[in-house]
Design an enzyme around this catalytic site. Structure first.
Site, PDB file in Angstrom:
ATOM      1  N   ASP A  83       0.860  -1.175   0.000  1.00 32.46           N
ATOM      2  CA  ASP A  83       0.000   0.000   0.000  1.00 32.46           C
ATOM      3  C   ASP A  83       0.897   1.226   0.000  1.00 32.46           C
ATOM      4  OD1 ASP A  83      -2.093   1.768   0.174  1.00 32.46           O
ATOM      5  OD2 ASP A  83      -2.374   1.498   2.324  1.00 32.46           O
ATOM      6  N   GLU A  84       1.097   1.800  -1.163  1.00 35.10           N
ATOM      7  CA  GLU A  84       1.930   2.980  -1.348  1.00 35.10           C
ATOM      8  C   GLU A  84       3.324   2.797  -0.752  1.00 35.10           C
ATOM      9  OE1 GLU A  84      -0.031   6.651  -0.383  1.00 35.10           O
ATOM     10  OE2 GLU A  84      -1.991   5.812  -0.839  1.00 35.10           O
ATOM     11  N   PRO A  85       4.076   1.819  -1.221  1.00 38.26           N
ATOM     12  CA  PRO A  85       5.378   1.526  -0.624  1.00 38.26           C
ATOM     13  C   PRO A  85       6.449   2.587  -0.855  1.00 38.26           C
ATOM     14  CG  PRO A  85       5.078   0.230  -2.601  1.00 38.26           C
ATOM     15  CD  PRO A  85       3.771   0.926  -2.324  1.00 38.26           C
ATOM     16  N   THR A  86       6.200   3.525  -1.760  1.00 38.04           N
ATOM     17  CA  THR A  86       7.217   4.541  -2.040  1.00 38.04           C
ATOM     18  C   THR A  86       6.786   5.949  -1.629  1.00 38.04           C
ATOM     19  OG1 THR A  86       6.406   4.748  -4.299  1.00 38.04           O
ATOM     20  CG2 THR A  86       8.220   3.223  -3.943  1.00 38.04           C
ATOM     21  N   THR A  87       5.695   6.057  -0.915  1.00 38.50           N
ATOM     22  CA  THR A  87       5.210   7.375  -0.490  1.00 38.50           C
ATOM     23  C   THR A  87       6.246   8.077   0.378  1.00 38.50           C
ATOM     24  OG1 THR A  87       2.949   6.594  -0.523  1.00 38.50           O
ATOM     25  CG2 THR A  87       3.378   8.574   0.766  1.00 38.50           C
TER      26      THR A  87
END
Length: 108
Positions: A83-87
């Site tokens: 879930d949005e690992p690079t946010t």
């Protein structure tokens, strides 16, 4: 723990904390062997063994993402949801984490 202002603090886990201990209990493996496996997992995600003894606040954003991926793959699950690992990462770290996720995909 009791802070000076009287507010109770929750104890914080250092580094791998209970991750490898929980795995040792579930798989009936010694804690020592399980910690060795955890350090190998950290190395798979591009981190040194010394990271295992650091608090999350002592890690950069990219290192925290790598530790999170390591925690996810440690128990060798059949599937991992991201879930949005690079946010919140800068562009260089973003590319590194995407590449790491892709590499992990093919190695497990």
């Amino acid at each position: 723990f009791q802070a000076e202002d009287g507010i109770r603090d929750q104890p914080r886990s250092r580094g791998l904390g209970d991750v490898y201990k929980r795995q040792a209990l579930q798989n009936k493996v010694s804690e020592k062997e399980c910690k060795k496996m955890a350090i190998e997992t950290l190395e798979k995600v591009g981190l040194n063994a010394n990271v295992a003894d650091l608090y999350p606040s002592e890690l950069s954003g990219g290192m925290q993402k790598r530790v999170s991926l390591g925690r996810a793959i440690f128990s060798e699950p059949d599937i991992i949801f991201f879930d949005e690992p690079t946010t919140g990462l800068d562009p260089n770290q973003l590319v590194e984490i995407r590449n790491l996720i892709t590499e992990t995909r093919y190695s497990f």
